[in-house]
Design a protein around this motif. Structure first.
Motif, mmCIF file in Angstrom:
data_model
loop_
_atom_site.group_PDB
_atom_site.id
_atom_site.type_symbol
_atom_site.label_atom_id
_atom_site.label_comp_id
_atom_site.label_asym_id
_atom_site.label_seq_id
_atom_site.Cartn_x
_atom_site.Cartn_y
_atom_site.Cartn_z
ATOM 1 N N ALA A 182 14.092 -13.597 21.402
ATOM 2 C CA ALA A 182 14.172 -14.494 22.204
ATOM 3 C C ALA A 182 15.892 -14.938 22.261
ATOM 4 N N THR B 78 2.173 -18.009 24.104
ATOM 5 C CA THR B 78 1.158 -17.439 24.705
ATOM 6 C C THR B 78 1.211 -17.537 26.527
ATOM 7 N N SER B 79 0.612 -16.517 27.118
ATOM 8 C CA SER B 79 0.760 -16.412 28.402
ATOM 9 C C SER B 79 -0.163 -17.755 29.070
ATOM 10 N N VAL C 35 2.548 -20.591 30.049
ATOM 11 C CA VAL C 35 3.499 -20.308 31.112
ATOM 12 C C VAL C 35 3.679 -21.277 32.236
ATOM 13 N N HIS D 276 10.489 -22.376 26.609
ATOM 14 C CA HIS D 276 9.762 -20.822 25.847
ATOM 15 C C HIS D 276 8.371 -21.344 25.715
ATOM 16 N N TYR D 277 7.586 -20.116 25.566
ATOM 17 C CA TYR D 277 6.144 -20.242 25.378
ATOM 18 C C TYR D 277 5.666 -19.339 24.454
ATOM 19 N N TYR E 19 11.221 -18.063 28.711
ATOM 20 C CA TYR E 19 11.249 -16.879 27.990
ATOM 21 C C TYR E 19 10.009 -16.861 26.885
ATOM 22 N N GLU E 20 9.618 -15.974 26.346
ATOM 23 C CA GLU E 20 8.587 -15.807 25.410
ATOM 24 C C GLU E 20 9.097 -15.831 24.012
ATOM 25 N N ASP E 21 8.581 -16.502 22.988
ATOM 26 C CA ASP E 21 8.972 -16.452 21.896
ATOM 27 C C ASP E 21 9.090 -15.219 21.239
#
Length: 472
Positions: free
Chosen positions: A431, A457-458, A461, A454-455, A425-427
């Motif tokens: 989240a 930035t793209s 990923v 989690h990440y 999932y994205e920060d």
């Protein structure tokens, strides 16, 4: 003249060419409320029967759209000093500030007032003047002209394609090349044309006297002067010829015509605010600045509301949607206070939420709305629980993010026959809620959640996916 005294209970011997002052007021309100989407409207006026009647007309027009005059200021007849009236109008609006001012004043007094407004009021304030402001108004004004508008009771002279404008310009040039064309002279020209056209229809055997001239107007009823329609003149109910008001905007010292802002009331002799003005239905649109698709959502809402208004789906109402931008990191009490002010200032009856519903947390939305407005959201979210989730004034188009999480896990288990998953999932502010959704769904549906990561930035990923799968 535009005064009501020669329109209501007047002798048939009084024949009016132009729309009345009340019609101009109604056109102004339609433009400010319907087109400009403004709510806080003040008036500066000449303190005599001319100005006082227009204050009464404005009161009626604003009442028809659910508003009242924010504040007012006046100046004595014959004066050009606007300072006292400006101070009166400004102080009367406190603690608020007008979004628009109707400047029902003549020439220099109007210009002086607007100059004060440009100095002491926000630059966004809109000023609307009546046709009687005077032909020298544009040259006596100063900078900031794009916020100045004027109603006209004849086709504006800048509409050079209009046949009557072309004829007037040609005739005046031949009559006196040194004359500067003006709307007042144009009005005089059209008045003369109406009288001449009516007299041409008097039977040759008739005596040209007062009654034959009057009868020529009412018996013929309808007149067309180079594509400008006048009438119908009806001896028992209507002595006004033009049922339209045009709107212009000051540009380069010239009043430029705004073709989409005509105010037409052809179904009646004089415009009736309660019938001819469309009452706005005000909604706010909650838009988080962090949401990259917020503008897309805003455009979709605008398209839907425009479609409804064009198709007249709400009858005499127009759906108007105001954007309310906020940050997901904004301090809750300050945000709640700002939202409450937004609702009150704009007479908001409902709110439309964008996809992210973080603002719907009871601690923020509850104090701001206190059940006063309906809230429509594309879908619910985990914070929507308890009283907020079951409140009938909260309307959700689709399921919540928890429903979405259940659907994902059930699809993986029932259709793909998988019994374990990982989550990436994205920060961000949502989240934790997203992780909670998947944890709840996997537990209840007996699917093993092997891990989460989690990440930010793209670009991260791929590495995060490899890590959580044990491939890195």
């Amino acid at each position: 003249t535009g005064t009501i005294g020669v329109r209501v209970n007047a002798s048939i011997g009084t024949i009016n060419l132009r729309a009345g002052y009340a019609d101009e007021i109604n056109a102004m309100v339609q433009f400010l409320v319907g087109t400009m989407v403004l709510r806080r409207i003040s008036i500066f006026y000449q303190n005599d029967i001319f100005g006082q009647q227009c204050v009464s007309d404005l009161t009626a027009a604003l009442s028809a759209v659910g508003l009242t005059i924010l504040s007012s200021g006046s100046y004595p007849t014959g004066s050009t000093d606007a300072s006292s009236g400006f101070a009166q109008l400004q102080s009367g609006a406190l603690p608020s500030v007008p979004q628009a001012v109707i400047v029902w004043a003549l020439n220099q007094a109007a210009a002086n007032f607007i100059a004060l407004g440009k100095t002491y009021l926000p630059s966004s304030v809109v000023y609307v003047c009546p046709s009687v402001v005077g032909s020298a108004f544009t040259s006596s004004f100063g900078p900031g002209e794009s916020q100045v508008f004027m109603t006209q009771v004849l086709p504006p002279l800048t509409v050079t394609s209009h046949a009557l404008v072309q004829q007037y310009t040609s005739v005046m040039t031949g009559f006196d090349p040194s004359m500067v064309n003006s709307m007042v002279a144009f009005e005089g020209y059209v008045t003369g044309k109406l009288l001449g056209t009516a007299l041409q229809r008097v039977a040759l055997s008739s005596m040209l006297d007062k009654m034959s001239a009057i009868n020529a107007v009412y018996s013929n009823s309808l007149f067309v002067l180079n594509s400008l329609s006048l009438g119908p003149y009806l001896s028992d109910s209507c002595n006004q010829g033009i049922h339209q008001v045009w709107l212009t905007q000051l540009t380069n010292n010239t009043m430029k015509y705004l073709p989409d802002s005509d105010f037409v009331f052809s179904s009646s002799c004089r415009s009736d605010a309660s019938l001819n003005l469309r009452r706005p239905l005000m909604f706010g649109h909650l838009l988080p600045v962090e949401l990259s698709l917020a503008l897309d959502h805003q455009q979709g809402i605008f398209a839907a509301s425009s479609e409804m208004n064009i198709n007249n789906e709400l009858g005499q109402r127009d759906l108007q949607v105001f954007p309310f931008w906020y940050s997901l990191s904004e301090e809750p009490s300050a945000l709640s206070s700002r939202l409450a002010t937004f609702i009150q200032d704009n007479a908001i009856v409902g709110l439309v939420a964008s996809e992210r519903a973080a603002l719907f947390a009871p601690g923020i939305l509850g104090p701001a709305t206190s059940g006063r407005v309906v809230v429509v959201s594309p879908r619910g979210a985990p914070p929507l629980s308890g009283a907020v989730a079951t409140n009938p004034s909260r309307i959700f188009i689709g399921g919540s993010s928890l429903d979405e999480g259940y659907a994902m896990i059930r699809y993986l288990k029932d259709y793909l026959a998988l019994n374990s998953v990982v989550m990436v999932y994205e920060d961000g502010s949502e989240a934790a809620a997203a992780v909670q959704v998947i944890q709840t769904a996997t537990t209840e549906l007996e699917v093993t959640l092997l891990g989460t990561d989690h990440y930010a930035t793209s670009s991260e990923v791929l590495g995060v996916c490899q890590r959580v799968l044990g491939l890195a």
